[in-house]
Design an enzyme around this catalytic site. Structure first.
Site, short mmCIF file in Angstrom:
data_model
loop_
_atom_site.label_atom_id
_atom_site.label_comp_id
_atom_site.label_asym_id
_atom_site.label_seq_id
_atom_site.Cartn_x
_atom_site.Cartn_y
_atom_site.Cartn_z
N GLU A 31 0.94 -1.21 0.09
CA GLU A 31 -0.22 0.10 -0.02
C GLU A 31 0.62 1.18 0.05
OE1 GLU A 31 -2.74 1.26 -0.24
OE2 GLU A 31 -4.43 0.05 0.18
N ARG A 56 -8.89 -0.12 12.73
CA ARG A 56 -7.50 0.29 12.47
C ARG A 56 -7.63 1.69 11.66
NH1 ARG A 56 -4.89 -0.94 8.03
NH2 ARG A 56 -5.30 -2.46 6.67
N ASN A 82 -6.05 3.81 8.36
CA ASN A 82 -5.87 3.24 7.17
C ASN A 82 -5.19 4.51 6.30
OD1 ASN A 82 -6.04 0.83 5.49
ND2 ASN A 82 -7.67 2.12 4.37
N ASN A 100 -10.34 5.70 2.24
CA ASN A 100 -9.42 5.38 1.18
C ASN A 100 -9.18 6.67 0.35
OD1 ASN A 100 -7.47 3.35 0.68
ND2 ASN A 100 -9.15 1.83 0.58
N ASP A 132 -9.63 2.03 -4.02
CA ASP A 132 -8.44 2.18 -3.13
C ASP A 132 -7.80 3.44 -3.45
OD1 ASP A 132 -6.49 1.12 -1.40
OD2 ASP A 132 -6.96 -0.96 -2.16
#
Length: 291
Positions: A15, A98, A100, A146, A197
């Site tokens: 990522e 969590r 991101n 995202n 994404d």
């Protein structure tokens, strides 16, 4: 146009590609395995740092080192020693969340989001970390945060909830770091998944989005229409970033193993970092965190 494997490191969940114009180095992360990587534009001189938790994103600091959005809060990362230091955990009571994706705005603020780890509840939020290390919530009700990025003039902020099937645009107050007037910028089209994404914006204002599980990159014109779509050698592409000496190489991360069993598996190239050349457009330098 040409697509090549730049680095075959088999990241479980690659990522956050980040090109630093000062160092002329590419950074990226393995979210699941908790690692930060760095390499040159040709894929050599690879170095890695292990962090103590899953990691969602990172940004470099103006005064050296980095900040990392780990599962349980934003931390400083000392790139010399590898030590991490907690700055702020905005969700101490949400154990199934969590942190991101995140990026830095033109004023040096870090905007980052959180996600539901089962990817099925609107339990995440979007936050802003200021240079004085205070954290401010900008939006809630998000499943998977995202793709934060800005238009070239910094006045439009783009963001998505992966499972909404949309990319949103907001008016962005450059001075205050606030968002307003959310509207739909683009509606995703996919055969099996409509999943947005990581994103980046080029110097012409085109937004490039990695459409994870569909195996393609899409460039949207500033008015939200599709300008071009690029099929990738793997299904599980995760994020994009322009870099290289002239900012004209598009770096693309991918995952070797999806986080949940309902998502598709991939070819042996899954987890690699790819580079795409010959696109005819250039990216913009990424900003550094001011704190």
């Amino acid at each position: 146009m040409q697509i090549d494997v730049l680095i075959d490191v088999k990241t479980t969940l690659g990522e956050g590609p980040l090109w630093d114009v000062q160092e002329q180095r590419l950074y990226w992360i393995d979210s699941v395995d908790g690692r930060v990587f760095r390499a040159t534009a040709d894929g050599s001189e690879i170095r890695a740092w292990q962090v103590p938790q899953k990691i969602g994103s990172m940004a470099l600091r103006k005064n050296g080192g980095a900040i990392v959005a780990l599962a349980r809060g934003v931390h400083f990362l000392d790139l010399n020693t590898g030590d991490v230091e907690l700055i702020n955990d905005p969700e101490p009571n949400l154990k199934n969340n969590r942190l991101n994706d995140g990026k830095v705005d033109a004023s040096g603020r870090f905007l980052f989001g959180s996600m539901d780890t089962l990817e099925d509840g609107p339990n995440g939020a979007l936050y802003r970390l200021d240079a004085d290390l205070t954290v401010h919530k900008l939006q809630d009700g998000i499943v998977v945060s995202n793709g934060p990025c800005w238009s070239p003039d910094g006045k439009t902020f783009y963001f998505s909830d992966t499972w909404s099937g949309e990319i949103w645009a907001y008016d962005y107050d450059v001075e205050m770091g606030s968002i307003s007037n959310r509207r739909v910028f683009a509606v995703l089209q996919g055969e099996n998944f409509r999943s947005s994404d990581g994103s980046t914006v080029d110097e012409e204002g085109g937004l490039w989005n990695a459409q994870v599980y569909e195996g393609k990159l899409v460039r949207y014109a500033p008015d939200g229409t599709i300008d071009r779509a690029i099929p990738m050698p793997v299904k599980n592409v995760t994020s994009v970033m322009f870099g290289g000496e002239n900012l004209d190489t598009l770096f693309v991360t991918s995952m070797a193993r999806p986080p949940l069993s309902r998502f598709p598996t991939d070819s042996v190239q899954g987890g690699s970092v790819f580079k795409i050349t010959g696109l005819g457009v250039r990216g913009l330098p990424e900003h550094r965190f001011a704190g």
